[in-house]
Design a protein around this motif. Structure first.
Motif, PDB file in Angstrom:
ATOM      1  N   GLY A  59       0.812  -1.215   0.000  1.00  0.00           N
ATOM      2  CA  GLY A  59       0.000   0.000   0.000  1.00  0.00           C
ATOM      3  C   GLY A  59       0.845   1.264   0.000  1.00  0.00           C
ATOM      4  N   PHE A  60       1.962   1.225   0.706  1.00  0.00           N
ATOM      5  CA  PHE A  60       2.882   2.370   0.741  1.00  0.00           C
ATOM      6  C   PHE A  60       3.448   2.642  -0.649  1.00  0.00           C
ATOM      7  N   ILE A  61       3.890   1.585  -1.317  1.00  0.00           N
ATOM      8  CA  ILE A  61       4.433   1.729  -2.676  1.00  0.00           C
ATOM      9  C   ILE A  61       3.340   2.191  -3.640  1.00  0.00           C
ATOM     10  N   GLY A  62       2.165   1.583  -3.551  1.00  0.00           N
ATOM     11  CA  GLY A  62       1.064   1.958  -4.437  1.00  0.00           C
ATOM     12  C   GLY A  62       0.628   3.388  -4.262  1.00  0.00           C
ATOM     13  N   GLY A  63       0.695   3.898  -3.016  1.00  0.00           N
ATOM     14  CA  GLY A  63       0.292   5.272  -2.755  1.00  0.00           C
ATOM     15  C   GLY A  63       1.261   6.281  -3.328  1.00  0.00           C
ATOM     16  N   PHE A  64       2.554   6.086  -3.097  1.00  0.00           N
ATOM     17  CA  PHE A  64       3.548   7.060  -3.530  1.00  0.00           C
ATOM     18  C   PHE A  64       3.818   7.003  -5.025  1.00  0.00           C
ATOM     19  N   TRP A  65       3.694   5.826  -5.610  1.00  0.00           N
ATOM     20  CA  TRP A  65       3.983   5.699  -7.043  1.00  0.00           C
ATOM     21  C   TRP A  65       2.703   5.614  -7.889  1.00  0.00           C
ATOM     22  N   ARG A  66       1.586   5.906  -7.276  1.00  0.00           N
ATOM     23  CA  ARG A  66       0.301   6.015  -7.971  1.00  0.00           C
ATOM     24  C   ARG A  66      -0.053   4.753  -8.748  1.00  0.00           C
ATOM     25  N   ILE A  67       0.134   3.613  -8.117  1.00  0.00           N
ATOM     26  CA  ILE A  67      -0.208   2.325  -8.746  1.00  0.00           C
ATOM     27  C   ILE A  67      -1.581   1.918  -8.224  1.00  0.00           C
ATOM     28  N   THR A  68      -2.604   2.241  -8.988  1.00  0.00           N
ATOM     29  CA  THR A  68      -3.978   2.071  -8.513  1.00  0.00           C
ATOM     30  C   THR A  68      -4.305   0.617  -8.208  1.00  0.00           C
ATOM     31  N   TRP A  69      -3.897  -0.293  -9.078  1.00  0.00           N
ATOM     32  CA  TRP A  69      -4.241  -1.698  -8.856  1.00  0.00           C
ATOM     33  C   TRP A  69      -3.598  -2.247  -7.588  1.00  0.00           C
ATOM     34  N   LEU A  70      -2.406  -1.724  -7.253  1.00  0.00           N
ATOM     35  CA  LEU A  70      -1.725  -2.170  -6.040  1.00  0.00           C
ATOM     36  C   LEU A  70      -2.459  -1.661  -4.795  1.00  0.00           C
ATOM     37  N   LEU A  71      -3.024  -0.446  -4.899  1.00  0.00           N
ATOM     38  CA  LEU A  71      -3.817   0.090  -3.790  1.00  0.00           C
ATOM     39  C   LEU A  71      -5.094  -0.719  -3.584  1.00  0.00           C
ATOM     40  N   VAL A  72      -5.694  -1.133  -4.687  1.00  0.00           N
ATOM     41  CA  VAL A  72      -6.912  -1.956  -4.580  1.00  0.00           C
ATOM     42  C   VAL A  72      -6.587  -3.293  -3.916  1.00  0.00           C
ATOM     43  N   VAL A  73      -5.462  -3.895  -4.334  1.00  0.00           N
ATOM     44  CA  VAL A  73      -5.021  -5.159  -3.711  1.00  0.00           C
ATOM     45  C   VAL A  73      -4.753  -4.938  -2.226  1.00  0.00           C
ATOM     46  N   TYR A  74      -4.127  -3.796  -1.903  1.00  0.00           N
ATOM     47  CA  TYR A  74      -3.854  -3.472  -0.503  1.00  0.00           C
ATOM     48  C   TYR A  74      -5.136  -3.399   0.314  1.00  0.00           C
TER      49      TYR A  74
END
Length: 269
Positions: A59-74
Motif C-alpha cells: 500500500g505504501f508503494i502503491g500510494g507514492f507511485w500512484r499504482i492504482t491496482w496495487l492500492l486496490v489489492v492493498y
C-alpha cells in the motif's frame, strides 16, 4: 491526485509500523521457555504480522507511485488480515477466559486444576504423545532447578509466590501431604491415595511431577497469562489498523474523485 497519493502512502506506512507489535508479540511468545515447549500460538502470530507488514508495504508503494491496482489489492488484502487478526484476538480471549489458581492452607502460592481450563487448552496437553514431547522439553529448562538455589527452608518456600509451572511441576500437590526436604525433594507419606498426582511424583530430578495433571494445569496457566499479555498488544494493533484502514479508504476515495474531476476539466477545456 499526487497530494492524495502521498497521504495514502503515509497512512499505509503506519500499517507497516503497526505490524511490529504483532510480530514482536509472536517473537516474545517464542522466546518464553514454557511457550517454546508448546509451540501453539507463536508462528500464527508471527506469520500474520509478516503478512500485515508486506501488505502495508504494498500500500505504501502503491500510494507514492500512484499504482492504482496495487492500492486496490492493498485494501482487499488488509481487510482480510484485519478480519483474521480480529478472529485471533477473540479466539485467544475465549480460550483463556477460564482457569485460575486455588489457594491452599498455609501456602502463599496457588495450585491449579486441569478441569478449570477450556477444552481447547486441555486437548493440547491431554494427548500422551503431545505431553511426552512437552514434558521432555520442560525437564531441560531451569524452571525447577532454580528453586533449589532460591529456597533452603520450608517456611521460605511455603511463603513464596511461585510461577504456575513451578507450583504444578516442581513439587507434589499440597493435598498429598509430602514432607519438605528441599523444593524438588520431598518425603512421601505412608498413604498416598489422595490423588493420582501423588503417585506420579518422583524425587528423580528429570521426573518430579512432570507427569502430573497439576503440571499440565500449571503449564496452561502460564500459557494463559502469556497469551493474555500478547493479546493486549494484538488488540491495540487491531484498533490501530482499523483506524488506519478507514482513513485509507476515505483518502483513496477522495483521490479517485479528484482524478475523475481532473480528467473532466481536461476534457472540458
Amino acid at each position: 491526485m499526487p497530494l492524495s497519493n502521498n497521504v495514502i502512502g503515509c497512512i499505509n506506512f503506519i500499517s507497516v509500523l503497526l505490524s511490529i507489535p504483532v510480530i514482536g508479540a509472536g517473537i516474545w511468545l517464542a522466546m518464553e521457555p514454557v511457550n517454546s515447549c508448546v509451540k501453539l500460538l507463536q508462528w500464527p502470530v508471527i506469520i500474520l504480522g509478516i503478512l500485515i507488514l508486506l501488505v502495508g508495504l504494498a500500500g505504501f508503494i502503491g500510494g507514492f507511485w500512484r499504482i492504482t491496482w496495487l492500492l486496490v489489492v492493498y485494501l482487499i488484502a488488509m481487510l482480510v488480515l484485519i478480519v483474521l487478526l480480529a478472529i485471533l484476538v477473540g479466539f485467544i480471549y475465549m480460550v483463556t477466559i477460564k482457569g485460575s489458581g486455588h489457594p491452599e492452607p498455609s501456602r502463599a502460592y496457588l495450585e491449579y486444576s486441569l478441569q478449570d481450563f477450556s477444552g481447547y487448552l486441555r486437548r493440547r496437553v491431554q494427548s500422551s504423545f503431545k505431553w511426552e514431547r512437552i514434558r521432555t522439553c520442560l525437564s531441560t529448562t531451569r524452571v525447577c532447578p532454580e528453586l533449589n538455589q532460591r529456597f533452603t527452608l520450608a517456611l521460605d518456600f511455603f511463603n513464596a509466590h511461585l510461577d504456575p509451572i513451578q507450583s504444578g511441576c516442581c513439587k507434589p500437590p499440597t493435598k498429598c501431604g509430602f514432607t519438605f526436604v528441599n523444593p524438588t525433594y520431598w518425603i512421601s507419606p505412608i498413604d498416598m491415595s489422595a490423588d493420582m498426582d501423588c503417585l506420579q511424583w518422583s524425587n528423580d530430578q528429570n521426573t518430579l511431577c512432570y507427569g502430573c495433571d497439576s503440571c499440565k494445569a500449571g503449564l496452561l496457566q502460564n500459557l494463559k497469562e502469556d497469551w493474555l499479555k500478547a493479546d493486549l498488544f494484538l488488540l491495540l494493533a487491531l484498533i490501530g489498523l482499523i483506524i488506519v484502514y478507514i482513513i485509507g479508504c476515505c483518502a483513496f476515495r477522495n483521490a479517485k474523485t479528484e482524478d475523475i474531476f481532473r480528467k473532466y476539466k481536461q476534457g472540458y477545456t
